[in-house]
Scaffold this motif. Structure first.
Motif, PDB file in Angstrom:
ATOM      1  N   SER A   1       0.800  -1.184   0.020  1.00 54.51           N
ATOM      2  CA  SER A   1       0.133  -0.101  -0.002  1.00 54.51           C
ATOM      3  C   SER A   1       0.873   1.172   0.123  1.00 54.51           C
ATOM      4  CB  SER A   1      -0.874   0.042   1.202  1.00 54.51           C
ATOM      5  OG  SER A   1      -1.529   1.193   1.235  1.00 54.51           O
ATOM      6  N   ILE A   2       1.892   1.311   0.540  1.00 54.51           N
ATOM      7  CA  ILE A   2       3.040   2.426   0.899  1.00 54.51           C
ATOM      8  C   ILE A   2       3.610   2.525  -0.585  1.00 54.51           C
ATOM      9  CG2 ILE A   2       5.125   3.181   1.619  1.00 54.51           C
ATOM     10  CD1 ILE A   2       4.112   1.990   4.420  1.00 54.51           C
ATOM     11  N   ARG A   3       3.849   1.562  -1.072  1.00 51.70           N
ATOM     12  CA  ARG A   3       4.499   1.739  -2.427  1.00 51.70           C
ATOM     13  C   ARG A   3       3.762   2.226  -3.647  1.00 51.70           C
ATOM     14  NH1 ARG A   3       9.261  -0.705  -3.932  1.00 51.70           N
ATOM     15  NH2 ARG A   3       8.412  -1.616  -5.813  1.00 51.70           N
ATOM     16  N   GLU A   4       2.104   1.624  -3.373  1.00 49.39           N
ATOM     17  CA  GLU A   4       1.328   2.237  -4.425  1.00 49.39           C
ATOM     18  C   GLU A   4       0.914   3.588  -4.244  1.00 49.39           C
ATOM     19  OE1 GLU A   4      -2.020  -0.337  -4.016  1.00 49.39           O
ATOM     20  OE2 GLU A   4      -0.735  -2.168  -4.769  1.00 49.39           O
ATOM     21  N   ARG A   5       0.821   4.090  -3.031  1.00 43.09           N
ATOM     22  CA  ARG A   5       0.534   5.426  -2.767  1.00 43.09           C
ATOM     23  C   ARG A   5       1.629   6.433  -2.514  1.00 43.09           C
ATOM     24  NH1 ARG A   5      -3.953   5.269   2.072  1.00 43.09           N
ATOM     25  NH2 ARG A   5      -4.302   7.560   0.981  1.00 43.09           N
ATOM     26  N   LEU A   6       2.692   6.133  -2.211  1.00 41.48           N
ATOM     27  CA  LEU A   6       3.836   7.001  -2.210  1.00 41.48           C
ATOM     28  C   LEU A   6       5.027   6.672  -3.012  1.00 41.48           C
ATOM     29  CD1 LEU A   6       4.155   7.026   1.697  1.00 41.48           C
ATOM     30  CD2 LEU A   6       2.683   8.593   0.285  1.00 41.48           C
ATOM     31  N   GLY A   7       4.761   5.738  -3.989  1.00 41.71           N
ATOM     32  CA  GLY A   7       5.827   5.369  -4.922  1.00 41.71           C
ATOM     33  C   GLY A   7       6.796   4.248  -5.118  1.00 41.71           C
ATOM     34  N   SER A   8       7.123   4.067  -6.088  1.00 46.21           N
ATOM     35  CA  SER A   8       7.844   2.519  -6.242  1.00 46.21           C
ATOM     36  C   SER A   8       9.436   2.858  -5.534  1.00 46.21           C
ATOM     37  CB  SER A   8       7.886   2.243  -7.682  1.00 46.21           C
ATOM     38  OG  SER A   8       8.347   3.212  -8.386  1.00 46.21           O
ATOM     39  N   ALA A   9       9.767   4.243  -5.229  1.00 49.79           N
ATOM     40  CA  ALA A   9      10.796   4.458  -4.916  1.00 49.79           C
ATOM     41  C   ALA A   9      10.981   4.039  -3.243  1.00 49.79           C
ATOM     42  CB  ALA A   9      11.146   6.112  -4.811  1.00 49.79           C
ATOM     43  N   CYS A  10      10.028   3.699  -2.678  1.00 49.45           N
ATOM     44  CA  CYS A  10       9.940   3.242  -1.360  1.00 49.45           C
ATOM     45  C   CYS A  10      10.127   1.761  -1.583  1.00 49.45           C
ATOM     46  CB  CYS A  10       8.565   3.473  -0.772  1.00 49.45           C
ATOM     47  SG  CYS A  10       7.836   5.181  -0.775  1.00 49.45           S
ATOM     48  N   VAL A  11      11.438   1.503  -0.973  1.00 46.16           N
ATOM     49  CA  VAL A  11      11.726   0.029  -1.131  1.00 46.16           C
ATOM     50  C   VAL A  11      12.575  -0.403   0.382  1.00 46.16           C
ATOM     51  CG1 VAL A  11      13.339  -1.408  -2.073  1.00 46.16           C
ATOM     52  CG2 VAL A  11      12.597   0.454  -3.321  1.00 46.16           C
ATOM     53  N   PRO A  12      12.015  -1.329   0.801  1.00 41.40           N
ATOM     54  CA  PRO A  12      12.536  -1.996   2.208  1.00 41.40           C
ATOM     55  C   PRO A  12      13.994  -2.019   2.508  1.00 41.40           C
ATOM     56  CG  PRO A  12      10.665  -3.424   1.636  1.00 41.40           C
ATOM     57  CD  PRO A  12      10.957  -2.561   0.457  1.00 41.40           C
ATOM     58  N   ILE A  13      14.464  -1.069   3.446  1.00 41.60           N
ATOM     59  CA  ILE A  13      16.110  -1.750   3.741  1.00 41.60           C
ATOM     60  C   ILE A  13      16.481  -2.661   4.833  1.00 41.60           C
ATOM     61  CG2 ILE A  13      16.231   0.257   5.385  1.00 41.60           C
ATOM     62  CD1 ILE A  13      18.746   1.195   4.233  1.00 41.60           C
ATOM     63  N   ASN A  14      15.045  -3.158   5.428  1.00 46.16           N
ATOM     64  CA  ASN A  14      15.140  -4.350   6.344  1.00 46.16           C
ATOM     65  C   ASN A  14      13.834  -4.775   6.208  1.00 46.16           C
ATOM     66  OD1 ASN A  14      13.708  -2.651   8.222  1.00 46.16           O
ATOM     67  ND2 ASN A  14      15.671  -1.532   8.771  1.00 46.16           N
TER      68      ASN A  14
ATOM     69  N   GLU B   1      17.080 -12.331   0.491  1.00 46.96           N
ATOM     70  CA  GLU B   1      17.651 -12.408  -0.956  1.00 46.96           C
ATOM     71  C   GLU B   1      16.959 -11.371  -1.887  1.00 46.96           C
ATOM     72  OE1 GLU B   1      19.328 -15.447  -4.408  1.00 46.96           O
ATOM     73  OE2 GLU B   1      18.023 -16.206  -2.571  1.00 46.96           O
ATOM     74  N   ASP B   2      15.618 -11.726  -2.022  1.00 44.23           N
ATOM     75  CA  ASP B   2      14.635 -10.709  -3.039  1.00 44.23           C
ATOM     76  C   ASP B   2      14.935  -9.493  -2.644  1.00 44.23           C
ATOM     77  OD1 ASP B   2      14.098 -12.946  -4.251  1.00 44.23           O
ATOM     78  OD2 ASP B   2      12.386 -13.180  -3.541  1.00 44.23           O
ATOM     79  N   ALA B   3      14.697  -9.166  -1.195  1.00 47.07           N
ATOM     80  CA  ALA B   3      14.582  -7.538  -0.968  1.00 47.07           C
ATOM     81  C   ALA B   3      16.083  -6.942  -0.820  1.00 47.07           C
ATOM     82  CB  ALA B   3      14.465  -7.603   0.633  1.00 47.07           C
ATOM     83  N   HIS B   4      17.229  -7.809  -0.726  1.00 52.92           N
ATOM     84  CA  HIS B   4      18.624  -7.327  -1.046  1.00 52.92           C
ATOM     85  C   HIS B   4      18.512  -7.105  -2.558  1.00 52.92           C
ATOM     86  CE1 HIS B   4      22.856  -6.719  -0.879  1.00 52.92           C
ATOM     87  NE2 HIS B   4      23.005  -7.557  -1.554  1.00 52.92           N
ATOM     88  N   THR B   5      18.087  -7.867  -3.118  1.00 47.48           N
ATOM     89  CA  THR B   5      18.384  -7.449  -4.863  1.00 47.48           C
ATOM     90  C   THR B   5      17.519  -6.518  -5.159  1.00 47.48           C
ATOM     91  OG1 THR B   5      18.743  -9.722  -5.327  1.00 47.48           O
ATOM     92  CG2 THR B   5      17.945  -8.484  -7.241  1.00 47.48           C
ATOM     93  N   ALA B   6      16.195  -6.132  -4.662  1.00 51.33           N
ATOM     94  CA  ALA B   6      15.202  -5.107  -4.993  1.00 51.33           C
ATOM     95  C   ALA B   6      15.979  -3.693  -4.734  1.00 51.33           C
ATOM     96  CB  ALA B   6      14.085  -5.330  -4.138  1.00 51.33           C
ATOM     97  N   ILE B   7      16.606  -3.612  -3.469  1.00 54.70           N
ATOM     98  CA  ILE B   7      17.198  -2.399  -3.003  1.00 54.70           C
ATOM     99  C   ILE B   7      18.485  -1.886  -3.679  1.00 54.70           C
ATOM    100  CG2 ILE B   7      18.504  -3.168  -1.072  1.00 54.70           C
ATOM    101  CD1 ILE B   7      17.499  -0.558   0.293  1.00 54.70           C
ATOM    102  N   VAL B   8      19.241  -3.172  -3.736  1.00 54.91           N
ATOM    103  CA  VAL B   8      20.522  -2.811  -4.695  1.00 54.91           C
ATOM    104  C   VAL B   8      20.184  -2.397  -6.116  1.00 54.91           C
ATOM    105  CG1 VAL B   8      22.478  -3.623  -5.844  1.00 54.91           C
ATOM    106  CG2 VAL B   8      22.053  -4.120  -3.543  1.00 54.91           C
ATOM    107  N   GLU B   9      19.293  -2.911  -6.855  1.00 62.31           N
ATOM    108  CA  GLU B   9      18.556  -2.625  -8.255  1.00 62.31           C
ATOM    109  C   GLU B   9      18.230  -1.129  -8.114  1.00 62.31           C
ATOM    110  OE1 GLU B   9      16.038  -5.618  -9.695  1.00 62.31           O
ATOM    111  OE2 GLU B   9      17.739  -7.094 -10.184  1.00 62.31           O
TER     112      GLU B   9
END
Length: 390
Positions: free
Chosen positions: A149-162, A190-198
Motif C-alpha cells: 500500500s505504501i509503494r502504491e500510494r507513495l511511489g515505487s521509490a519506497c523500498v524496504p532496507i530491512n 535475498e529478494d529484498a536485497h536484490t530489490a534495493i540494490v537494483e
C-alpha cells in the motif's frame, strides 16, 4: 577551536500523524544508546521530548524538541515534531534543520493525508526521506499488504532496507549486511536485497552496467554502492522503508544503524538554499572556517531560562561569548552561551560547527526564521521561504 567534523553528524526530523509513536520512538532511541537510563512514556508525562506542562497535560507534542545521542561513532540529532494538524507547521519549519525527514507511519493506520502531505513537502524542499513503520508488534497488521500500500500510494521509490523477522521480535538488515537464510515475516532477504540494490544502482550508469555484467548484487564494490545509495537518497530515487516497534524495541538496532551510518551527513545531503539581499540564490557550505550562517527554526520559552532559539549551523562556527548579527540588524549581539539541547536540558559547549543543532537563551531579538551571521556582508540573507500552512 576544534569543532565536530560534519561528516560525523546526522540530523533527522521525525514527522507524521499524531499518535504514530514519534515521541515513544525517540525515548527508545535514547534508552537503547545509553543516553538515558529509563524510558519515559507519553501517558506518564515524563518523556525527554515533551517537556512543557502543556504537552504533558495534553499527552501530545506541541512543538519541536531536539535530542541527541552517539552511535557508531556519529552524533545523531533527532528533531521530534508534533503531528496534530493544528501544529503541523512546526514540523515543516524544522525541515531546514535536517538532512533527512523520517516519516513515521502507524502500522495500524497506514498512509494518511498528513503522511502524504509531509512526504510531498519534504520532496519539494529537496530533502531525502525515510519511511519508518512503527508498531509492527500489533499482530492484526498485515505488514506485507501495508508495504505494498505504501509503494502504491507513495511511489515505487519506497523500498524496504530491512524486513521484520518471522515472529516480529526483531528486524533483519537486507542492504549492507545480510543473511539470506534468515526467516522473514514476508518476502525473503535475498529478494529484498536484490530489490534495493537494483533501485540504488539505477542512478549510476557505470555501476548499473557492472551489475548487469556480474548478475550478482554482492559482486559490486561496497564503496560504489554506498555512494550510489547516497545519490539515490539525494535525488529522491530511493526512500528506504524501516520496520520498528518503539514499544518492544524490535528493529531499533537496525534503525540506529540506518540513522548513524547510512543516511546523509551535512556534507552528503542537499544543502539548503538562501536568498541574498539582491534576490539571488546561494547555498551555504558546511565549512567551519567560512563566515557563520545559522538559521533559527524554532522558538520556545522556559519558565526558568526564558526565551530559547533553536538553530542549525549551515556554515562556519558559532562560539560562546562571540558577537553575531541577527538578520539585517546593524548592531551585533553577544552570545553568552552556546548550548546543546537534550529536550529540556541544555549543556553548554564552547563552540559548534557546520551541521550542528544548538540553542541560545535569553536573546530577545531572536525570532522564528531569524538568520544569525557574522559581519554585514550577509545582511539581508534569508532562508528560501518555507511552504508553511496558510
Amino acid at each position: 577551536m576544534a569543532v565536530r567534523n560534519p561528516a560525523a553528524i546526522r540530523n533527522v526530523a521525525l514527522a507524521g500523524i499524531a499518535g504514530g509513536g514519534k515521541t515513544t520512538l525517540t525515548e527508545r532511541l535514547l534508552f537503547t544508546t545509553g543516553a538515558t537510563t529509563r524510558m519515559g512514556t507519553v501517558e506518564d508525562g515524563n518523556t525527554v521530548s515533551d517537556w512543557t506542562k502543556e504537552e504533558q497535560d495534553h499527552h501530545h507534542s506541541l512543538r519541536p524538541s531536539v535530542i541527541h545521542f552517539e552511535h557508531e561513532g556519529h552524533l545523531v540529532n533527532i528533531v521530534d515534531t508534533p503531528g496534530l494538524s493544528d501544529f503541523i507547521g512546526h514540523a515543516i519549519a524544522s525541515f531546514p534543520a535536517v538532512e533527512t525527514v523520517g516519516i513515521v507511519i502507524d502500522a495500524g493506520r497506514g498512509v494518511e493525508t498528513t503522511t502524504r502531505r509531509l512526504m510531498q513537502i519534504a520532496a519539494e524542499r529537496n530533502l531525502p526521506r525515510v519511511i519508518i513503520i512503527n508498531k509492527i508488534d500489533e499482530a492484526q497488521v498485515n505488514l506485507e499488504e501495508l508495504t505494498e500500500s505504501i509503494r502504491e500510494r507513495l511511489g515505487s521509490a519506497c523500498v524496504p532496507i530491512n524486513l521484520p523477522a518471522a515472529g516480529r521480535e526483531s528486524v533483519i538488515n537486507v542492504f549492507d549486511s545480510h543473511d539470506d537464510n534468515a526467516a522473514t515475516e514476508f518476502s525473503s532477504v535475498e529478494d529484498a536485497h536484490t530489490a534495493i540494490v537494483e533501485q540504488v544502482v539505477e542512478v549510476d550508469e557505470a555501476l548499473m552496467e557492472e551489475y548487469l555484467e556480474a548478475g550478482d548484487p554482492d559482486a559490486l564494490d561496497k564503496g560504489k554502492v554506498h555512494a550510489a545509495f547516497e545519490q539515490a537518497l539525494r535525488e529522491g530515487h530511493l526512500i528506504p522503508i524501516c520496520y520498528v516497534s518503539a514499544k518492544t524495541g524490535a528493529g531499533i538496532d537496525q534503525l540506529l544503524h540506518v540513522f548513524a551510518s547510512l543516511l546523509p551527513s551535512p556534507l552528503e545531503g542537499n544543502p539548503r538554499t538562501f536568498i541574498t539581499e539582491d534576490g539571488s540564490e546561494m547555498q551555504a557550505e558546511p565549512d567551519a572556517d567560512k563566515p557563520t550562517i545559522a538559521h533559527v527554526f524554532s522558538i520556545a520559552s522556559d519558565p526558568f531560562v526564558g526565551k530559547l532559539g533553536y538553530f542549525k549551523i549551515h556554515q562556519g562556527t558559532l562560539k560562546s561569548k562571540s558577537e553575531i548579527h541577527i538578520g539585517d540588524q546593524k548592531k551585533a549581539i553577544r552570545i553568552s552561551h552556546v548550548l546543546r539541547p537534550q529536550g529540556k536540558e541544555n549543556a553548554e559547549t564552547d563552540a559548534m560547527g557546520p551541521g550542528e543543532i544548538g540553542v541560545i537563551a535569553k536573546v530577545d531579538d531572536v525570532g522564528f526564521d531569524s538568520l544569525l551571521h557574522q559581519g554585514h556582508d550577509l545582511d539581508g540573507l534569508h532562508l528560501k521561504p518555507l511552504p508553511l500552512p496558510k
